[in-house]
Design a protein around this motif. Sequence first.
Motif, PDB file in Angstrom:
ATOM      1  N   ILE A   1       0.564  -1.204   0.038  1.00  0.00           N
ATOM      2  CA  ILE A   1      -0.360   0.534   0.166  1.00  0.00           C
ATOM      3  C   ILE A   1       0.998   1.003  -0.060  1.00  0.00           C
ATOM      4  O   ILE A   1       0.294   2.391  -0.538  1.00  0.00           O
ATOM      5  N   GLN A   2       1.631   1.109   0.830  1.00  0.00           N
ATOM      6  CA  GLN A   2       2.647   2.185   1.156  1.00  0.00           C
ATOM      7  C   GLN A   2       3.915   3.026  -0.709  1.00  0.00           C
ATOM      8  O   GLN A   2       3.505   3.864  -1.098  1.00  0.00           O
ATOM      9  N   THR A   3       3.950   1.503  -1.326  1.00  0.00           N
ATOM     10  CA  THR A   3       4.551   1.723  -2.442  1.00  0.00           C
ATOM     11  C   THR A   3       3.249   2.321  -3.445  1.00  0.00           C
ATOM     12  O   THR A   3       4.305   3.054  -4.124  1.00  0.00           O
ATOM     13  N   LEU A   4       2.415   1.734  -3.556  1.00  0.00           N
ATOM     14  CA  LEU A   4       1.895   2.041  -4.671  1.00  0.00           C
ATOM     15  C   LEU A   4       1.684   3.837  -4.541  1.00  0.00           C
ATOM     16  O   LEU A   4       1.385   4.992  -4.952  1.00  0.00           O
ATOM     17  N   GLY A   5       1.471   4.171  -2.954  1.00  0.00           N
ATOM     18  CA  GLY A   5       1.036   5.716  -3.569  1.00  0.00           C
ATOM     19  C   GLY A   5       2.186   6.298  -3.040  1.00  0.00           C
ATOM     20  O   GLY A   5       2.238   7.493  -4.352  1.00  0.00           O
ATOM     21  N   GLU A   6       3.317   5.812  -3.199  1.00  0.00           N
ATOM     22  CA  GLU A   6       4.121   6.563  -3.661  1.00  0.00           C
ATOM     23  C   GLU A   6       4.555   6.706  -4.870  1.00  0.00           C
ATOM     24  O   GLU A   6       4.838   7.757  -5.629  1.00  0.00           O
ATOM     25  N   GLU A   7       4.617   5.808  -5.705  1.00  0.00           N
ATOM     26  CA  GLU A   7       4.101   5.867  -7.289  1.00  0.00           C
ATOM     27  C   GLU A   7       3.533   6.343  -7.663  1.00  0.00           C
ATOM     28  O   GLU A   7       4.023   5.997  -8.731  1.00  0.00           O
ATOM     29  N   ALA A   8       2.243   6.512  -6.863  1.00  0.00           N
ATOM     30  CA  ALA A   8       1.311   7.186  -7.639  1.00  0.00           C
ATOM     31  C   ALA A   8       1.565   8.899  -8.411  1.00  0.00           C
ATOM     32  O   ALA A   8       1.246   9.295  -9.328  1.00  0.00           O
ATOM     33  N   GLY A   9       2.287   9.779  -7.278  1.00  0.00           N
ATOM     34  CA  GLY A   9       2.830  10.342  -7.341  1.00  0.00           C
ATOM     35  C   GLY A   9       4.288  10.491  -8.466  1.00  0.00           C
ATOM     36  O   GLY A   9       3.837  11.294  -9.051  1.00  0.00           O
ATOM     37  N   MET A  10       4.517  10.155  -8.720  1.00  0.00           N
ATOM     38  CA  MET A  10       5.596   9.788  -9.224  1.00  0.00           C
ATOM     39  C   MET A  10       5.166   9.397 -11.124  1.00  0.00           C
ATOM     40  O   MET A  10       5.490  10.325 -11.891  1.00  0.00           O
ATOM     41  N   ILE A  11       4.959   8.347 -10.931  1.00  0.00           N
ATOM     42  CA  ILE A  11       4.145   8.189 -12.286  1.00  0.00           C
ATOM     43  C   ILE A  11       3.373   9.453 -12.867  1.00  0.00           C
ATOM     44  O   ILE A  11       3.226   9.799 -14.073  1.00  0.00           O
ATOM     45  N   VAL A  12       2.624   9.915 -12.358  1.00  0.00           N
ATOM     46  CA  VAL A  12       1.486  11.572 -12.757  1.00  0.00           C
ATOM     47  C   VAL A  12       2.764  12.177 -13.345  1.00  0.00           C
ATOM     48  O   VAL A  12       2.240  12.667 -14.403  1.00  0.00           O
ATOM     49  N   THR A  13       4.012  12.622 -12.202  1.00  0.00           N
ATOM     50  CA  THR A  13       4.501  13.279 -13.010  1.00  0.00           C
ATOM     51  C   THR A  13       5.839  12.438 -14.052  1.00  0.00           C
ATOM     52  O   THR A  13       5.989  14.428 -15.041  1.00  0.00           O
ATOM     53  N   ILE A  14       5.833  12.178 -14.024  1.00  0.00           N
ATOM     54  CA  ILE A  14       6.428  11.385 -15.748  1.00  0.00           C
ATOM     55  C   ILE A  14       5.252  11.415 -16.499  1.00  0.00           C
ATOM     56  O   ILE A  14       5.883  11.823 -18.146  1.00  0.00           O
ATOM     57  N   LEU A  15       4.233  11.062 -16.941  1.00  0.00           N
ATOM     58  CA  LEU A  15       2.829  11.600 -17.685  1.00  0.00           C
ATOM     59  C   LEU A  15       2.565  13.063 -18.081  1.00  0.00           C
ATOM     60  O   LEU A  15       2.816  12.440 -18.738  1.00  0.00           O
ATOM     61  N   ASN A  16       2.261  13.480 -16.915  1.00  0.00           N
ATOM     62  CA  ASN A  16       2.720  15.100 -17.106  1.00  0.00           C
ATOM     63  C   ASN A  16       3.288  15.412 -17.933  1.00  0.00           C
ATOM     64  O   ASN A  16       3.512  16.459 -19.407  1.00  0.00           O
ATOM     65  N   GLN A  17       4.982  14.487 -17.700  1.00  0.00           N
ATOM     66  CA  GLN A  17       6.163  15.024 -19.000  1.00  0.00           C
ATOM     67  C   GLN A  17       5.848  14.864 -20.213  1.00  0.00           C
ATOM     68  O   GLN A  17       5.949  15.144 -20.947  1.00  0.00           O
ATOM     69  N   VAL A  18       5.247  13.683 -19.883  1.00  0.00           N
ATOM     70  CA  VAL A  18       4.856  12.956 -21.706  1.00  0.00           C
ATOM     71  C   VAL A  18       3.831  13.809 -22.797  1.00  0.00           C
ATOM     72  O   VAL A  18       3.871  14.552 -23.729  1.00  0.00           O
ATOM     73  N   THR A  19       3.166  14.495 -21.882  1.00  0.00           N
ATOM     74  CA  THR A  19       1.280  14.682 -22.104  1.00  0.00           C
ATOM     75  C   THR A  19       1.979  16.410 -23.017  1.00  0.00           C
ATOM     76  O   THR A  19       1.948  16.885 -23.747  1.00  0.00           O
ATOM     77  N   MET A  20       2.975  16.875 -21.711  1.00  0.00           N
ATOM     78  CA  MET A  20       3.814  18.216 -22.479  1.00  0.00           C
ATOM     79  C   MET A  20       4.452  18.740 -23.373  1.00  0.00           C
ATOM     80  O   MET A  20       5.030  19.544 -24.102  1.00  0.00           O
ATOM     81  N   THR A  21       5.511  16.804 -23.764  1.00  0.00           N
ATOM     82  CA  THR A  21       5.838  16.678 -24.385  1.00  0.00           C
ATOM     83  C   THR A  21       5.491  17.402 -25.908  1.00  0.00           C
ATOM     84  O   THR A  21       6.022  17.586 -26.972  1.00  0.00           O
ATOM     85  N   TYR A  22       4.132  16.115 -25.961  1.00  0.00           N
ATOM     86  CA  TYR A  22       3.379  16.118 -26.853  1.00  0.00           C
ATOM     87  C   TYR A  22       2.753  17.669 -27.521  1.00  0.00           C
ATOM     88  O   TYR A  22       2.526  18.029 -28.957  1.00  0.00           O
ATOM     89  N   GLU A  23       2.591  18.376 -26.394  1.00  0.00           N
ATOM     90  CA  GLU A  23       1.687  19.679 -26.408  1.00  0.00           C
ATOM     91  C   GLU A  23       3.569  20.799 -27.423  1.00  0.00           C
ATOM     92  O   GLU A  23       3.294  21.643 -28.375  1.00  0.00           O
ATOM     93  N   HIS A  24       3.873  20.297 -27.096  1.00  0.00           N
ATOM     94  CA  HIS A  24       5.315  21.429 -27.750  1.00  0.00           C
ATOM     95  C   HIS A  24       5.434  21.062 -29.045  1.00  0.00           C
ATOM     96  O   HIS A  24       5.813  21.191 -29.608  1.00  0.00           O
ATOM     97  N   GLU A  25       5.303  19.619 -29.145  1.00  0.00           N
ATOM     98  CA  GLU A  25       5.925  19.309 -31.043  1.00  0.00           C
ATOM     99  C   GLU A  25       4.748  19.550 -31.405  1.00  0.00           C
ATOM    100  O   GLU A  25       4.843  20.009 -32.284  1.00  0.00           O
TER     101      GLU A  25
END
Length: 219
Positions: free
Chosen positions: A123-147
Amino acid sequence: MNAFKKTDKPTQHAMINSDLMVALINLSGRQRMLSQRIVLNILFSAHQPQAIVQAKEALTLFVQTHTLLVNGNHEYPGICFDALEKVLFGPDHNEAKIQQFIQRCTHAIDTFERSASLPESVIQTLGEEAGMIVTILNQVTMTYEHESKRCELVRRKKQESLMHSIQKIAKEAKIVSFNAQVIAARSGSAGKEFAVVASVMTDITNEIEQLVAAAMTST
């Protein structure tokens, strides 16, 4: 879950049309929502066992979409520009982190299905993963928008260059038609038919100039 591999697709060569880019941005944005839905449903499963089914469905869709965004298919290009490849496969190793997220969610689902409960460490690991993965996916989406913005700028510059070229040709054609009319006038009756052709050519070049001006105004 099998790890995805970086494809050998050419980078930064092909322009992506605007409709396809919008679709890619939407798919990427949906991944953020799916990632949080996966985690929340896994965590909710302790109190709502049916939530694990929703978690599995969301994880399956997440993996399918990620495969599409990375490897592409007949409709989508996969990784086709340098900036996206750098975000996923660059020094931050974001692709490996996404695979880690998938594996941990898969492990948590399997654990719950076996024992109908989750260890506190999971449970603790998943909680930590949730924040980390959103940051990465935000970066991916922003990269598409910049392109998308970059592609639009390139398209606009190419269109302007084309319009200027057409405008230049139209002006040169107008000069030629004017000279032809002068020659036809000097030729008397023998040049009447030639004068008609030259006049039509002048009208055409005028129309081309008007169309170019309208196109440049609308860009």
